[in-house]
Design a protein around this motif. Structure first.
Motif, PDB file in Angstrom:
ATOM      1  N   TYR A   7       5.620  -5.432  -7.176  1.00 22.52           N
ATOM      2  CA  TYR A   7       7.032  -5.589  -7.561  1.00 22.52           C
ATOM      3  C   TYR A   7       7.312  -5.051  -8.971  1.00 22.52           C
ATOM      4  O   TYR A   7       8.228  -4.245  -9.176  1.00 22.52           O
ATOM      5  N   THR A   8       6.512  -5.463  -9.950  1.00 21.07           N
ATOM      6  CA  THR A   8       6.782  -5.102 -11.350  1.00 21.07           C
ATOM      7  C   THR A   8       6.655  -3.597 -11.556  1.00 21.07           C
ATOM      8  O   THR A   8       7.502  -2.961 -12.201  1.00 21.07           O
ATOM      9  N   ASP A   9       5.599  -3.049 -10.993  1.00 15.71           N
ATOM     10  CA  ASP A   9       5.355  -1.606 -11.125  1.00 15.71           C
ATOM     11  C   ASP A   9       6.488  -0.811 -10.455  1.00 15.71           C
ATOM     12  O   ASP A   9       7.045   0.140 -11.022  1.00 15.71           O
ATOM     13  N   PHE A  10       6.864  -1.246  -9.242  1.00 14.39           N
ATOM     14  CA  PHE A  10       7.941  -0.561  -8.509  1.00 14.39           C
ATOM     15  C   PHE A  10       9.241  -0.600  -9.309  1.00 14.39           C
ATOM     16  O   PHE A  10       9.916   0.415  -9.488  1.00 14.39           O
ATOM     17  N   ALA A  49      17.181   1.109   8.539  1.00 14.87           N
ATOM     18  CA  ALA A  49      16.214   0.507   7.611  1.00 14.87           C
ATOM     19  C   ALA A  49      15.156   1.551   7.291  1.00 14.87           C
ATOM     20  O   ALA A  49      15.013   2.550   8.008  1.00 14.87           O
ATOM     21  N   GLY A  50      14.418   1.307   6.213  1.00 10.38           N
ATOM     22  CA  GLY A  50      13.262   2.148   5.876  1.00 10.38           C
ATOM     23  C   GLY A  50      12.083   1.250   5.559  1.00 10.38           C
ATOM     24  O   GLY A  50      12.265   0.147   5.031  1.00 10.38           O
ATOM     25  N   ILE A  51      10.872   1.699   5.938  1.00  8.40           N
ATOM     26  CA  ILE A  51       9.656   0.924   5.623  1.00  8.40           C
ATOM     27  C   ILE A  51       8.655   1.883   4.983  1.00  8.40           C
ATOM     28  O   ILE A  51       8.362   2.941   5.571  1.00  8.40           O
ATOM     29  N   PHE A  52       8.129   1.510   3.823  1.00 10.75           N
ATOM     30  CA  PHE A  52       7.111   2.337   3.160  1.00 10.75           C
ATOM     31  C   PHE A  52       5.755   1.660   3.206  1.00 10.75           C
ATOM     32  O   PHE A  52       5.600   0.528   2.740  1.00 10.75           O
ATOM     33  N   THR A  53       4.764   2.354   3.766  1.00  9.97           N
ATOM     34  CA  THR A  53       3.390   1.848   3.821  1.00  9.97           C
ATOM     35  C   THR A  53       2.453   2.989   4.217  1.00  9.97           C
ATOM     36  O   THR A  53       2.895   3.951   4.864  1.00  9.97           O
ATOM     37  N   ALA A  54       1.175   2.839   3.860  1.00 12.01           N
ATOM     38  CA  ALA A  54       0.182   3.808   4.319  1.00 12.01           C
ATOM     39  C   ALA A  54      -0.301   3.449   5.725  1.00 12.01           C
ATOM     40  O   ALA A  54      -0.982   4.235   6.382  1.00 12.01           O
ATOM     41  N   ASP A  55       0.043   2.242   6.195  1.00  5.64           N
ATOM     42  CA  ASP A  55      -0.463   1.740   7.479  1.00  5.64           C
ATOM     43  C   ASP A  55       0.609   1.960   8.564  1.00  5.64           C
ATOM     44  O   ASP A  55       1.528   1.155   8.735  1.00  5.64           O
ATOM     45  N   GLU A  56       0.462   3.050   9.303  1.00  9.12           N
ATOM     46  CA  GLU A  56       1.499   3.427  10.264  1.00  9.12           C
ATOM     47  C   GLU A  56       1.646   2.406  11.397  1.00  9.12           C
ATOM     48  O   GLU A  56       2.757   2.118  11.853  1.00  9.12           O
ATOM     49  N   GLN A  57       0.489   1.847  11.838  1.00 11.85           N
ATOM     50  CA  GLN A  57       0.548   0.847  12.923  1.00 11.85           C
ATOM     51  C   GLN A  57       1.370  -0.365  12.491  1.00 11.85           C
ATOM     52  O   GLN A  57       2.209  -0.881  13.234  1.00 11.85           O
ATOM     53  N   ARG A  58       1.102  -0.803  11.280  1.00 12.21           N
ATOM     54  CA  ARG A  58       1.795  -1.982  10.748  1.00 12.21           C
ATOM     55  C   ARG A  58       3.303  -1.705  10.650  1.00 12.21           C
ATOM     56  O   ARG A  58       4.123  -2.554  11.022  1.00 12.21           O
ATOM     57  N   ALA A  59       3.641  -0.509  10.201  1.00 15.08           N
ATOM     58  CA  ALA A  59       5.055  -0.157  10.054  1.00 15.08           C
ATOM     59  C   ALA A  59       5.748  -0.109  11.416  1.00 15.08           C
ATOM     60  O   ALA A  59       6.857  -0.634  11.580  1.00 15.08           O
ATOM     61  N   ASP A  89       0.835  -1.216   0.000  1.00 13.69           N
ATOM     62  CA  ASP A  89       0.000   0.000   0.000  1.00 13.69           C
ATOM     63  C   ASP A  89       0.873   1.272   0.000  1.00 13.69           C
ATOM     64  O   ASP A  89       0.396   2.357   0.330  1.00 13.69           O
ATOM     65  N   ALA A  90       2.145   1.148  -0.366  1.00 18.35           N
ATOM     66  CA  ALA A  90       3.066   2.304  -0.279  1.00 18.35           C
ATOM     67  C   ALA A  90       2.772   3.333  -1.372  1.00 18.35           C
ATOM     68  O   ALA A  90       2.249   2.990  -2.436  1.00 18.35           O
ATOM     69  N   ASP A  91       3.164   4.564  -1.095  1.00 14.60           N
ATOM     70  CA  ASP A  91       3.155   5.629  -2.110  1.00 14.60           C
ATOM     71  C   ASP A  91       4.379   5.361  -3.000  1.00 14.60           C
ATOM     72  O   ASP A  91       5.519   5.605  -2.603  1.00 14.60           O
ATOM     73  N   LEU A  92       4.137   4.851  -4.200  1.00 14.50           N
ATOM     74  CA  LEU A  92       5.249   4.361  -5.028  1.00 14.50           C
ATOM     75  C   LEU A  92       6.148   5.476  -5.539  1.00 14.50           C
ATOM     76  O   LEU A  92       7.345   5.276  -5.752  1.00 14.50           O
ATOM     77  N   GLU A  93       5.580   6.648  -5.728  1.00 10.34           N
ATOM     78  CA  GLU A  93       6.377   7.768  -6.199  1.00 10.34           C
ATOM     79  C   GLU A  93       7.472   8.081  -5.164  1.00 10.34           C
ATOM     80  O   GLU A  93       8.650   8.174  -5.465  1.00 10.34           O
ATOM     81  N   ARG A  94       7.002   8.224  -3.911  1.00 11.60           N
ATOM     82  CA  ARG A  94       7.952   8.553  -2.833  1.00 11.60           C
ATOM     83  C   ARG A  94       8.889   7.377  -2.538  1.00 11.60           C
ATOM     84  O   ARG A  94      10.080   7.564  -2.263  1.00 11.60           O
ATOM     85  N   ALA A  95       8.359   6.174  -2.609  1.00 13.91           N
ATOM     86  CA  ALA A  95       9.189   4.987  -2.310  1.00 13.91           C
ATOM     87  C   ALA A  95      10.309   4.828  -3.347  1.00 13.91           C
ATOM     88  O   ALA A  95      11.452   4.515  -2.998  1.00 13.91           O
ATOM     89  N   THR A  96      10.009   5.061  -4.639  1.00 15.44           N
ATOM     90  CA  THR A  96      11.070   4.910  -5.642  1.00 15.44           C
ATOM     91  C   THR A  96      12.099   6.026  -5.495  1.00 15.44           C
ATOM     92  O   THR A  96      13.293   5.814  -5.712  1.00 15.44           O
TER      93      THR A  96
END
Ligand code: NAD
Length: 490
Positions: free
Chosen positions: A303-306, A414-424, A268-275
């Motif tokens: 994976y493919t899109d990223f 480390a870095g973790i990208f997700t929209a779910d802050e609790q999960r991160a 669920d990451a923001d792919l623009e910011r993650a890349t």
């Protein structure tokens, strides 16, 4: 664009407030083209000893100076440094092989380190403890004495400043040995700045040497009985050896070492910011950052899109001589580093990895390189790369991502990208790393934070009050007012 000025002769070692002309010098090369950038002083045990003795002689005066005077000195250093920004940036481009933007970033960061060091002078230096007998019972921090600082070449401004600013602000005196790859940026430039700021003679000393003499100079800086603390930033093998020697002499040391950091991208990451974070983290300063992204772990669903976006973004980075500001990717610092990166790349390709981007090596210039199909038997998965080569690896579950992150002897960031802050945040707690950044790159630093690694990435913390803890000695001092009874038999 090439810097065609004749090589500089650096002024000498900086000992007891004097420039000491060296008996020998060594070539300090511009890694872009291998040209001689400067002749640097090549010292050994004798120069290290002289610097330690000068630092010891200056210690009582500096330790007992008013804390406000020490704070003001830190602020003056920040001011002088700021004025010298253009000189520092030019040297980053030439001596350090760094992009202009990297030089500007470092030059603006360093004064904040000195300001943060000024701030610790105003902090509490101890605690008052309850006492069963009504004593005034205190734990008070004292400076230790001479602190040796051994720093690396990759961010010689920031990592050197971080090593000595806080211990010096607390009243310790310093002997600095920069890397032989950046004796000016990580050492003698600081001597020029601190001299201009008016630091008292002996409080801050710099000695430099060629790689052949680093063993003898390094031993003196750790083993000399007047040295009470050591700040080391560099590779894990050297850091291990220094920590072992310091341990044998019962000396405090803080070692900041290598890393093999992951960027974990959830579905669920923001792919623009993650890349962007992946590109910055993997390729800033050619991947020569201890906290560089060395593995990008991506949820299989994206994976493919990223990968497509990451390749597209990193493919735009321009490679070339850093005398030209447009060249974001410069050379690796020396031929040893190139050989290490080349060997990892060849090993990976021979074992079945595929190039999604790059792979080209011309002299010391390595193209931004993205690998797929990397497996745990490959050196590029296991060993620190310290170059612009990064695998992108798919995973299915959070547990698997955590296991892939932890599958290394290192544990820096480390870095973790997700929209779910609790999960991160739940995942961050399970990563075996000293630092973790949610929705950001693994590459992060601020002067006042507890910076450091777990496992083989280091021992101790640099930064703000954590540096203060490392480079002071806490003593228990009490004042009795007749409250403690002695057994009558005495
Ligand atoms: P390095 O270990 O070769 O050198 C670091 C410093 O140690 C240099 O000043 C060098 O001259 C000195 N040194 C080398 N041998 C010595 C000896 N026998 N005794 C005493 N001193 C000795 O590392 P490097 O190539 O300069 O830097 C790259 C490494 O540093 C990478 O592994 C990187 O991850 C690590 N690093 C870690 C951090 C961190 O904060 N964790 C930051 C930057 C770099």
């Amino acid at each position: 664009m090439l810097d065609t000025r004749p090589a500089r002769t650096l002024k000498g070692h900086f000992i007891n407030g004097q420039w000491v002309r060296p008996a020998r010098s060594f070539p300090d090369l511009n890694p872009n083209d291998g040209s001689l950038w400067a002749e640097a002083p090549d010292g050994g045990r004798a120069e290290a000893r002289a610097a330690i003795e000068a630092a010891q002689a200056a210690f009582p005066g500096w330790a007992n100076a008013k804390y406000t005077d020490r704070a003001h000195m830190m602020l003056r250093i920040a001011e002088v440094w700021e004025r010298r920004t253009p000189d520092f940036v030019a040297a980053v481009q030439a001596e350090g092989g760094g992009w202009f933007g990297k030089g500007m970033f470092e030059a603006h960061y360093v004064p904040e380190v000195f300001r943060a060091a000024a701030a610790v002078c105003y902090d509490s230096i101890g605690e008052v403890l309850p006492s069963e007998y009504g004593k005034l019972s205190t734990g008070i921090r004292f400076p230790m004495g001479v602190v040796s600082v051994i720093s690396p070449w990759n961010f010689p401004g920031i990592l050197t400043a971080r090593g000595f600013a806080f211990p010096m602000a607390m009243g310790n005196t310093i002997v600095l040995k920069p890397s032989e790859d950046t004796p000016y940026l990580g050492g003698l430039f600081f001597a020029e700045v601190l001299e201009e700021a008016g630091v008292p003679a002996g409080v801050f000393n710099v000695v430099t040497c060629a790689r052949e003499h680093v063993g003898e100079m390094g031993d003196e800086l750790v083993e000399h009985p007047l040295v009470k603390g050591i700040s080391f930033t560099g590779s894990t093998p050297v850091g291990r050896m220094i920590a072992a020697k310091a341990g044998a002499h019962l000396k405090k040391c803080c070692v900041e070492l290598g890393g093999k950091d992951s960027l974990i991208v959830l579905e669920d990451a923001d792919l623009e910011r993650a890349t962007q974070a992946a590109s910055f983290g993997s390729f800033m300063h050619q991947g020569q950052i201890c906290m560089s992204v060395e593995k990008v772990l991506v949820h299989e669903r994206i994976y493919t899109d990223f990968l497509r976006r990451f390749v597209e973004r990193a493919g735009k980075l321009k490679v070339g001589d850093t005398a030209d500001k447009a060249h974001v990717i410069g050379p690796l610092i020396n031929d040893r580093q190139v050989a290490r990166v080349k060997a990892q790349l060849e090993d990976a390709l021979a074992r079945g990895a595929k190039l999604a981007l790059g792979g080209g090596i011309r002299g010391r210039f390595v193209e931004p390189t993205i690998l797929t199909g990397v497996t745990p038997d490959m050196a590029v998965w296991r060993d620190e790369t310290f170059g612009p080569v990064v695998p992108v690896v798919p995973f299915r579950t959070d547990d698997e991502a955590i296991a892939l992150n932890n599958d290394t002897e290192y544990g820096l960031s480390a870095g973790i990208f997700t929209a779910d802050e609790q999960r991160a945040l739940a995942m961050a707690r399970r990563l075996e790393t000293g630092m973790c950044h949610v929705n950001c790159s693994s590459v992060n630093d601020e002067p006042h934070v507890p910076f450091g690694g777990s496992k083989a990435s280091g021992l101790g913390r640099h930064g703000g009050r954590w540096s203060v803890e490392t480079f002071t000695e806490t003593r228990w001092i009490t004042l009795d007012r007749g409250g403690r009874p002695f057994p009558p038999v005495f």
